[in-house]
Design a protein around this motif. Structure first.
Motif, PDB file in Angstrom:
ATOM      1  N   UNK A  29      17.952  -3.198  -1.176  1.00 31.97           N
ATOM      2  CA  UNK A  29      18.058  -2.017  -2.035  1.00 31.97           C
ATOM      3  C   UNK A  29      19.369  -1.254  -1.825  1.00 31.97           C
ATOM      4  N   UNK A  30      19.762  -0.456  -2.836  1.00 30.02           N
ATOM      5  CA  UNK A  30      20.940   0.400  -2.686  1.00 30.02           C
ATOM      6  C   UNK A  30      20.814   1.284  -1.453  1.00 30.02           C
ATOM      7  N   UNK A  31      21.870   1.343  -0.671  1.00 32.90           N
ATOM      8  CA  UNK A  31      21.865   2.144   0.546  1.00 32.90           C
ATOM      9  C   UNK A  31      21.488   1.358   1.789  1.00 32.90           C
ATOM     10  N   UNK A  32      20.904   0.164   1.613  1.00 35.76           N
ATOM     11  CA  UNK A  32      20.550  -0.667   2.768  1.00 35.76           C
ATOM     12  C   UNK A  32      21.805  -1.146   3.480  1.00 35.76           C
ATOM     13  N   UNK A  33      21.712  -1.245   4.805  1.00 37.32           N
ATOM     14  CA  UNK A  33      22.836  -1.760   5.592  1.00 37.32           C
ATOM     15  C   UNK A  33      22.686  -3.265   5.771  1.00 37.32           C
ATOM     16  N   UNK A  34      23.819  -3.952   5.726  1.00 35.66           N
ATOM     17  CA  UNK A  34      23.848  -5.392   5.912  1.00 35.66           C
ATOM     18  C   UNK A  34      24.540  -5.682   7.243  1.00 35.66           C
ATOM     19  N   UNK A  35      23.775  -6.179   8.191  1.00 33.86           N
ATOM     20  CA  UNK A  35      24.298  -6.478   9.531  1.00 33.86           C
ATOM     21  C   UNK A  35      24.667  -7.959   9.585  1.00 33.86           C
ATOM     22  N   UNK A  36      25.905  -8.237   9.921  1.00 34.76           N
ATOM     23  CA  UNK A  36      26.393  -9.615   9.888  1.00 34.76           C
ATOM     24  C   UNK A  36      25.544 -10.547  10.740  1.00 34.76           C
TER      25      UNK A  36
END
Length: 216
Positions: A29-36
């Motif tokens: 969702x918008x605002x979610x963080x994506x951790x590599x």
């Protein structure tokens, strides 16, 4: 085992497509963080292709960097720009579809509209889903993959607005009439009319959204 440059590029392409699909469908969702590290584990990919995929998503405007990777979120004030983009992309895409789409593909569009008519009595969410399919399919029939990519971006940005827009029955009926007119123009291979009707159809939706925003 060392991956070749081509192998890394293929993996990056696959990671990009999977993340893009999850973002556009709002699974992410918008605002979610994506951790590599999490993405590497989830998609069984190395850091290099994951980073390349995220950089490509950044270039498409779907993610940004703010102390890490974050899924983008459109501000309500950007809604006019979003609809103007849709008018430009979908309008000309519909014109091209008149020239390039095979007859059987255009008939598939009629089946989608018939399904929308049936769904209207039972499920508003199903009408919305079929509406998205109809518009996306018309853009695909332009034969231009860049239009498809840009269309998906505008759709993501539109749904990210999270506007409380509920179309009234008469508005849905008017929209259905406009869809039918666009389809008839496609069937007659009338590019001028198809482009104009598509632009007018999207402009109608923009006016409805503008009215909702003015009331907030």
């Amino acid at each position: 085992m060392t991956r070749t440059k081509n192998g890394t590029a293929l993996i990056a392409h696959d990671v990009h497509q999977q993340l893009r699909d999850k973002i556009l469908s709002h699974e992410i969702k918008p605002g979610d963080r994506l951790v590599e590290d999490d993405i590497c584990e989830l998609l069984n990919a190395g850091r290099t292709p994951v980073r390349e995929a995220l950089l490509r998503l950044q270039g498409e405007g779907l993610v940004s960097r703010n102390r890490g990777w974050v899924v983008g979120n459109s501000a309500p004030l950007a809604f006019r720009s979003i609809f103007e983009s849709r008018m430009a992309i979908e309008g000309f895409a519909t014109r091209l579809a008149c020239e390039r789409a095979p007859a059987e593909a255009i008939q598939e569009l009629r089946k989608i509209l018939e399904a929308m008519d049936r769904a209207e009595a039972t499920s508003r969410s199903e009408v919305n889903r079929l509406n998205q399919i109809f518009h996306r399919r018309v853009v695909e029939l332009s034969g231009n993959p860049y239009f498809v990519e840009q269309h998906e971006r505008t759709q993501f940005q539109y749904w990210s607005l999270r506007l409380p827009v509920i179309f009234a029955k008469d508005q849905l009926a008017h929209s259905a009439t406009e869809h039918q007119a666009i389809l008839e123009a496609l069937e007659k291979r009338d590019g001028d009319r198809a482009e104009r009707l598509t632009r007018e159809h999207i402009a109608t939706t923009m006016r409805i959204v503008a009215e909702v925003l003015d009331e907030r």
